[in-house]
Write a protein that holds these residues in place. Sequence first.
Motif, PDB file in Angstrom:
ATOM      1  N   SER A 211      -2.767 -13.105 -37.551  1.00  0.00           N
ATOM      2  CA  SER A 211      -4.013 -13.580 -38.146  1.00  0.00           C
ATOM      3  C   SER A 211      -4.318 -14.909 -37.483  1.00  0.00           C
ATOM      4  CB  SER A 211      -3.871 -13.740 -39.668  1.00  0.00           C
ATOM      5  OG  SER A 211      -5.058 -14.273 -40.226  1.00  0.00           O
ATOM      6  N   ASP A 212      -5.030 -14.847 -36.344  1.00  0.00           N
ATOM      7  CA  ASP A 212      -5.244 -16.055 -35.529  1.00  0.00           C
ATOM      8  C   ASP A 212      -6.121 -17.081 -36.229  1.00  0.00           C
ATOM      9  OD1 ASP A 212      -3.704 -14.925 -33.532  1.00  0.00           O
ATOM     10  OD2 ASP A 212      -5.423 -13.928 -32.611  1.00  0.00           O
ATOM     11  N   LYS A 213      -7.126 -16.621 -36.957  1.00  0.00           N
ATOM     12  CA  LYS A 213      -8.078 -17.534 -37.582  1.00  0.00           C
ATOM     13  C   LYS A 213      -7.693 -17.901 -39.015  1.00  0.00           C
ATOM     14  CE  LYS A 213     -11.937 -15.693 -34.865  1.00  0.00           C
ATOM     15  NZ  LYS A 213     -13.254 -15.023 -34.935  1.00  0.00           N
ATOM     16  N   GLY A 214      -6.667 -17.276 -39.521  1.00  0.00           N
ATOM     17  CA  GLY A 214      -6.263 -17.590 -40.886  1.00  0.00           C
ATOM     18  C   GLY A 214      -7.197 -17.015 -41.926  1.00  0.00           C
ATOM     19  N   SER A 215      -7.778 -15.849 -41.655  1.00  0.00           N
ATOM     20  CA  SER A 215      -8.649 -15.203 -42.630  1.00  0.00           C
ATOM     21  C   SER A 215      -8.177 -13.764 -42.838  1.00  0.00           C
ATOM     22  CB  SER A 215     -10.104 -15.197 -42.159  1.00  0.00           C
ATOM     23  OG  SER A 215     -10.262 -14.364 -41.023  1.00  0.00           O
ATOM     24  N   MET A 216      -8.568 -13.208 -43.948  1.00  0.00           N
ATOM     25  CA  MET A 216      -8.172 -11.836 -44.241  1.00  0.00           C
ATOM     26  C   MET A 216      -8.828 -10.851 -43.277  1.00  0.00           C
ATOM     27  SD  MET A 216      -7.955 -11.594 -48.395  1.00  0.00           S
ATOM     28  CE  MET A 216      -6.807 -12.617 -49.323  1.00  0.00           C
ATOM     29  N   GLN A 217     -10.025 -11.209 -42.786  1.00  0.00           N
ATOM     30  CA  GLN A 217     -10.743 -10.279 -41.917  1.00  0.00           C
ATOM     31  C   GLN A 217     -10.049 -10.080 -40.583  1.00  0.00           C
ATOM     32  OE1 GLN A 217     -12.219 -12.681 -43.665  1.00  0.00           O
ATOM     33  NE2 GLN A 217     -13.436 -11.458 -45.121  1.00  0.00           N
ATOM     34  N   ASP A 218      -9.382 -11.123 -40.066  1.00  0.00           N
ATOM     35  CA  ASP A 218      -8.762 -10.952 -38.740  1.00  0.00           C
ATOM     36  C   ASP A 218      -7.254 -10.643 -38.853  1.00  0.00           C
ATOM     37  OD1 ASP A 218      -7.697 -13.444 -39.392  1.00  0.00           O
ATOM     38  OD2 ASP A 218      -7.757 -14.126 -37.311  1.00  0.00           O
ATOM     39  N   PHE A 219      -6.811 -10.297 -40.062  1.00  0.00           N
ATOM     40  CA  PHE A 219      -5.418  -9.919 -40.278  1.00  0.00           C
ATOM     41  C   PHE A 219      -5.159  -8.518 -39.703  1.00  0.00           C
ATOM     42  CE2 PHE A 219      -2.186  -7.675 -42.725  1.00  0.00           C
ATOM     43  CZ  PHE A 219      -1.139  -8.584 -42.746  1.00  0.00           C
ATOM     44  N   VAL A 220      -4.089  -8.387 -38.911  1.00  0.00           N
ATOM     45  CA  VAL A 220      -3.722  -7.092 -38.336  1.00  0.00           C
ATOM     46  C   VAL A 220      -2.205  -6.922 -38.460  1.00  0.00           C
ATOM     47  CG1 VAL A 220      -3.635  -5.642 -36.277  1.00  0.00           C
ATOM     48  CG2 VAL A 220      -5.625  -7.118 -36.686  1.00  0.00           C
ATOM     49  N   ALA A 221      -1.809  -5.804 -39.065  1.00  0.00           N
ATOM     50  CA  ALA A 221      -0.393  -5.416 -39.113  1.00  0.00           C
ATOM     51  C   ALA A 221      -0.266  -4.109 -38.336  1.00  0.00           C
ATOM     52  CB  ALA A 221       0.073  -5.242 -40.550  1.00  0.00           C
ATOM     53  N   ASP A 222       0.429  -4.166 -37.212  1.00  0.00           N
ATOM     54  CA  ASP A 222       0.489  -3.016 -36.310  1.00  0.00           C
ATOM     55  C   ASP A 222       1.939  -2.550 -36.156  1.00  0.00           C
ATOM     56  OD1 ASP A 222       0.103  -1.071 -34.482  1.00  0.00           O
ATOM     57  OD2 ASP A 222      -0.636  -2.377 -32.873  1.00  0.00           O
ATOM     58  N   PHE A 223       2.266  -1.421 -36.824  1.00  0.00           N
ATOM     59  CA  PHE A 223       3.563  -0.782 -36.636  1.00  0.00           C
ATOM     60  C   PHE A 223       3.346   0.290 -35.565  1.00  0.00           C
ATOM     61  CE2 PHE A 223       3.230  -2.426 -40.897  1.00  0.00           C
ATOM     62  CZ  PHE A 223       4.435  -3.065 -41.115  1.00  0.00           C
ATOM     63  N   SER A 224       3.402  -0.160 -34.334  1.00  0.00           N
ATOM     64  CA  SER A 224       2.966   0.711 -33.232  1.00  0.00           C
ATOM     65  C   SER A 224       3.839   1.939 -33.075  1.00  0.00           C
ATOM     66  CB  SER A 224       2.919  -0.078 -31.921  1.00  0.00           C
ATOM     67  OG  SER A 224       4.175  -0.666 -31.659  1.00  0.00           O
ATOM     68  N   SER A 225       5.088   1.844 -33.460  1.00  0.00           N
ATOM     69  CA  SER A 225       5.937   3.037 -33.439  1.00  0.00           C
ATOM     70  C   SER A 225       7.136   2.822 -34.340  1.00  0.00           C
ATOM     71  CB  SER A 225       6.413   3.346 -32.019  1.00  0.00           C
ATOM     72  OG  SER A 225       7.350   2.380 -31.576  1.00  0.00           O
ATOM     73  N   PHE A 226       7.574   3.899 -34.970  1.00  0.00           N
ATOM     74  CA  PHE A 226       8.813   3.897 -35.737  1.00  0.00           C
ATOM     75  C   PHE A 226       9.323   5.335 -35.787  1.00  0.00           C
ATOM     76  CE2 PHE A 226       5.343   4.253 -38.827  1.00  0.00           C
ATOM     77  CZ  PHE A 226       5.684   5.407 -39.527  1.00  0.00           C
ATOM     78  N   GLY A 227      10.620   5.473 -35.935  1.00  0.00           N
ATOM     79  CA  GLY A 227      11.179   6.807 -36.002  1.00  0.00           C
ATOM     80  C   GLY A 227      12.682   6.811 -35.903  1.00  0.00           C
ATOM     81  N   PHE A 228      13.255   8.017 -35.997  1.00  0.00           N
ATOM     82  CA  PHE A 228      14.702   8.193 -35.870  1.00  0.00           C
ATOM     83  C   PHE A 228      14.974   9.652 -35.531  1.00  0.00           C
ATOM     84  CE2 PHE A 228      13.655   8.851 -40.331  1.00  0.00           C
ATOM     85  CZ  PHE A 228      14.276  10.054 -40.619  1.00  0.00           C
ATOM     86  N   GLU A 229      16.221   9.943 -35.231  1.00  0.00           N
ATOM     87  CA  GLU A 229      16.622  11.303 -34.893  1.00  0.00           C
ATOM     88  C   GLU A 229      17.933  11.617 -35.614  1.00  0.00           C
ATOM     89  OE1 GLU A 229      17.967  13.725 -30.865  1.00  0.00           O
ATOM     90  OE2 GLU A 229      16.303  12.276 -30.750  1.00  0.00           O
ATOM     91  N   LEU A 230      18.020  12.836 -36.169  1.00  0.00           N
ATOM     92  CA  LEU A 230      19.215  13.269 -36.882  1.00  0.00           C
ATOM     93  C   LEU A 230      19.520  14.709 -36.477  1.00  0.00           C
ATOM     94  CD1 LEU A 230      21.437  12.817 -38.983  1.00  0.00           C
ATOM     95  CD2 LEU A 230      19.810  13.509 -40.758  1.00  0.00           C
ATOM     96  N   GLU A 231      20.582  14.865 -35.683  1.00  0.00           N
ATOM     97  CA  GLU A 231      21.009  16.181 -35.201  1.00  0.00           C
ATOM     98  C   GLU A 231      19.842  16.977 -34.620  1.00  0.00           C
ATOM     99  OE1 GLU A 231      23.183  18.091 -38.412  1.00  0.00           O
ATOM    100  OE2 GLU A 231      25.051  17.412 -37.504  1.00  0.00           O
ATOM    101  N   GLY A 232      19.102  16.351 -33.732  1.00  0.00           N
ATOM    102  CA  GLY A 232      18.029  17.037 -33.030  1.00  0.00           C
ATOM    103  C   GLY A 232      16.702  17.070 -33.758  1.00  0.00           C
TER     104      GLY A 232
END
Length: 1000
Positions: free
Chosen positions: A460-481
Motif C-alpha cells: 500500500s504505497d500511498k497508505g490508503s485502502m484503495q491502493d492496498f494489494v495482497a497478492d498470493f501469486s502462487s501456493f500449493g503442495f504435493e502429496l503422493e503425486g
Amino acid sequence: MKKAIYILLAIFSFLILSAVAIPIIFKDKIVAKINQELDESINATVYYNPQKISLSIFRSFPDVSAGLGDFGIIGKDEFEGDTLIQVDQLDLDFNLKSVLFGDYPMLTGLHLNGGDLYIKVLEDGTANYDITKSSDSESESSESNFRIGIEQIEVNHVNMIYDDRSLQFTMALADIMARGSGDFTLDVYDLPVKATATIADMSYEGTHYLTNKKFQGDATVQVDLENMKFSFENGKFGLNDFLFNMNGFVALPEEGVDYDLAFVAPDSDFKSFLSLVPGMYTESFSSIKSSGTMSFEGFIKGLYTDTSIPSFDINLQIKDGMFQYPELPKPVDKINVSMAIKNETSQLENTSIQIPTFSMNFGSNPISGNFTLQNLKDYLMEGELNGKLNLKELTSIFPIEGTSLAGNLDFSARAKGRYDSTNKVLPAIAAQFKFSEGYVKNAEYPAALEKIHAVASIRSDKGSMQDFVADFSSFGFELEGEKIEGNLKIADFEALNWKGAVAGAVDLEKIMAIFPIADTELKGKIQANINSTGSYQDVEKEQFSRINTSGDLTISQFFFKSKDYPQGVAIKQAKANFNPQRAELVEFDSKLGKSPLTASGFLSNYMDYLLSENGTLKGQLSLNSSYFDINEWMSESSTSTTDSSKLEVIALPKNIDFTMAVKADEVIYDNLNLKEVRGTMVLREGILSFNEAGMKTLDGRITLNGNYDPRDIANPKFDMSLDISELSIAKAFQSLTTVKAFAPIAKDITGRFNTKLNFSGLLGPDMMPVLSSLDVSGILAIAEAALKENKILEGLTSLTKLKDANTIQLRNIKVPISIENGMMEVKPFDVKLWDYQTTVQGTAGFDGSINYLLNMQVPAGKFGAQANSILASISGSQANESTLIPLSINLAGTYNQPKVSLAGGNSIETLLANALRSRFDSEKQNFQNQAQEQFQAAQDSIKNQLKLKAEMVQDSVKKELQKKTGESTEKVVQEAKSILKGVLKGTPKPTKPDTTSTKN
C-alpha cells in the motif's frame, strides 16, 4: 516419691481422658450451634456428611476443632444449582474456654482441605458469594451465636474458578496452598500470607493471557478494613522461575479499584524470563543451557473504573540472551529485546508501545525488527521485521519429536503511517513473503507433504485502502503425486476486488496422518477446480451477474467422526457445480450416523452468505432416506445408542432460507416409529414450518401443518394442526405423553379414533411439549371402541349395583375437547353406558387429576329389589319399573385411584326414594340441575388451582431453559474448566459418599 508419681500419672490420665471426652460431651452442643448460625446467617443451601462430623482437642490444641466432611454451599435464586464451594474437609477451630463456659463460641481458625471454589459475578455486579442474610431491625437487636476471633486461615489443595462477567475476566487456579495468620478482630492488622498455586488459565475479554503457570507469593499484607485498603512491603512473588518484588497497595473505594504498585525483578538471569515462554517450562527446563541478562520493572498507579484506568510504565530489557536444548546441536542466541509500554494518563487510548530493539538468531538464521505505536487513538505506527528461517535447521534448535521439516522462508515487512478504519487510512506497507521447497513428514506415516510453496506480497504505497494489494501469486503442495495449486489476488481493501483459482486433489486421510487431530477421524478425497473473480461491493449490492465463479467440486469416500459427533458422517459421493448465480448440488449420497440420506437441489445467494455477516443462504433441496434416526442427532450426550439419548431444544439459523421436500420410508423420533414420511419443510428466519407433512404411525396416519419456533431459545414454541385418522387408541397411550397425561383411560380402551386438532404450546428442554402450556381444541371421533376392566367401571358397578359388566362398547362418539392452562375440558356429549343414555362432561389435569360428571337415565326396574320395595310403598304412584331415574355420578381423584360417588352425597336408596316419589319430569330434572351446579362449582375451583400450578411449572421450565441458554454464554468458563482439568490430570480425587445432610 512413688506416691507422687502415681498422683502425677493420675492427673495426666485424667487430662488425657478429659481431652478425649470433652469433644464427645460437647459435640451436640457445638454442632447444634453451627447449624443454628447457618440457618440464621446464610441465604444458601448448605450440605455436609453427618457421618463425617468430628471433634478433637488435639488437632488445634489448646482450641477445640470441629470437622465437617464433604461440606458445600449451593446458591439460590439467580445462582440456583451453582456450587459456590465444595470442600472435602472443613475444620473450624473454637476457643475451648468459650465453648465450655461461654454463651458465644469464638471461632479462631478456618481450614479448607481439598475441594473446589467457584466465584461468579454477573453482568450487573451480583456475586454468588454474597450469601449472608440481610439484617432487619429485629435481627440487628439480637446478637449472633458466634464471636469471630480468627487467628489462622489455611487452604490446602483447593481449586478455584473466578468468573467475573462484569469485567469479562476469568481465572482458573489449581492446587491452591495458602496460609495466613493475624488478629482478624482488629480494624487494622498485619496478615502474613504464603501461597502457591498453578494459574491454569487467566483470560480477559476472551483473550488468554496466562496458561499453566506456577505462582508463588510471600508477603505481609497490612489490612485496613475501615478503608478497605491492602498494603504490603517487600512482597515476593513468582511465575514459574520468574521472580519479582512488589510494594504498594490496592484499595477498594466506593467506586472502582485504586492501585499504587511498584514492581521489579531482582534476578537479572535471562533464563528466569524464559520460563514464561509457552512450551518452554517443562520438566526438562532445568537442563536447558542459557545465558544473558534481563531487567524488568514498572509501576501501576491510579483509579480503575468504567471510564478510567491507572497510569502505568512497564519496561523490559534483554541483552545477549541465549538458550539451547542440551540434546540439540544449535542454540537460539544474540537475543536482544528492548520494550516499554507506557501511559501517563487515565485514558487507555494514550497508551504507547516502544520496541526499538528486537533481534535473535535461530542458528544461522537472523531475525530482526523494531516497532513503535504512539497511541491507541489514531494508531500512528512505524516498524519493520526481516528474517530468514531454515525449517530443517529449526529442528536442530527445538525438539520436534517424530516430525521431519524442511523449507526456506524469507520475509521482509515495513509499515509506516496511521491506521484509521473510519477514515479509510492505512499505513504505507511493503511486505514480501516467500516459502520454497517445503517438506513435512510424520514418523507414523510413510508419505510426506512436499513441494510446499507460497509466494505473497502486500503493498500500500500511498497508505490508503484503495491502493492496498495482497497478492498470493502462487501456493500449493504435493502429496503422493496429488497436487493442489492456487492463487489469489485482493485489490482495494475497501471494495475487496478478488481474483483467484484453486485446482487439484487432496486425500484427507493422508493429511490427517501428517497433521493428526486428537479424537478426530477424517478421510476422503476432494477434487476441486474453481475459478472466481468479483468484488465484495457487488455482493453487497446483489449484483451477482458481475461475479464470475465457476467450476466443480467432487467429494468421494468421505468420513468424519469426532468427540462432538461420535455418530459419524459418511459421504459416498457428492458433486457440486458452481456458477455466479448458484451452486448446483448434482449428487449427494451420504450416511449420517446410521441413517442413509441422498439429496439434490441448489443453493443461491451463497456468495453473500459466505462473504457478509448478514447474507442469507437460499435454496431448494430434495431429501430422501430409507431410514432416518432423529434421536441419534438430538441426544445431549451424543451417544451411539438411542435408548439413553436425551433430546434437547435445537436453535435454528436465521440466515438460511431453505425449502425442503422430504421423503423417508421410516423415521425414528423419540419413541415413535414413523412410516412413509412425506411433506415439505421450510426453514426461514429461524422458524421451521411443516406443510402437509404426512406419516403413518400408531397403526394410523397423521398429517401435520404448522411450525416450530425456537427463536427465543429459552421459550421455544410450536403451533400445529393435526389431522389424525384411524389411530390406535392403545398405541397412542403408549407413545404420546399428552394422551398419557390427559386421557389415561386410553390405556384400557381398544379401538381407533379420528380427530382434527389445533395444537400449540411451549417445548421443554427435552423437546417434549410442556403439558401445562398446551392450548388445544378439536373434536375426537371414535367409530367403535371398547373399554375393558378398569377401576372406574369397578367403582360404578359397586356404587350403583347396576348391571355388573366389565366392558362398555362405544360407537359413533364425537367428543369435543379443549386444553388450556394445563386442563383438558370435555364438553358435554352423549354416550350409551351399557344400555343407559348418559351425558358426560368434565376435566382432566396435567397433574393426573380428574373431575367428571355422568348424568344417566336408568329405568327403575334395573335397580331390582330396592326399586320394587319402594314402588310398593308408594300409594297411587304414577311410577313403574320403566320410570327413568336421573342418576348423577361424580368421578374425582386420579385415574389410577378414582373416587366414585353420587352427586350431592346421597345414598342410592335415598336417591331412588326421592326420584320415585316425584311425579313430574321437571322435578326429576331438578336433581340433575343441582348436581350440575355442584359440579360446576368444583370445576371452577379446580381450574384456578391448575392455572396456578401450570404457571409455576412453566416458570420452572423457562428457568431451566434459560440456564441451558446461559451455558452457551459460558464458553470462557468451560475453557477454563477444561484447562484446569488438564492441569489436574493424573491427580485422583476421593470418591464422595451419597449420604449428606442439608441445612437451609
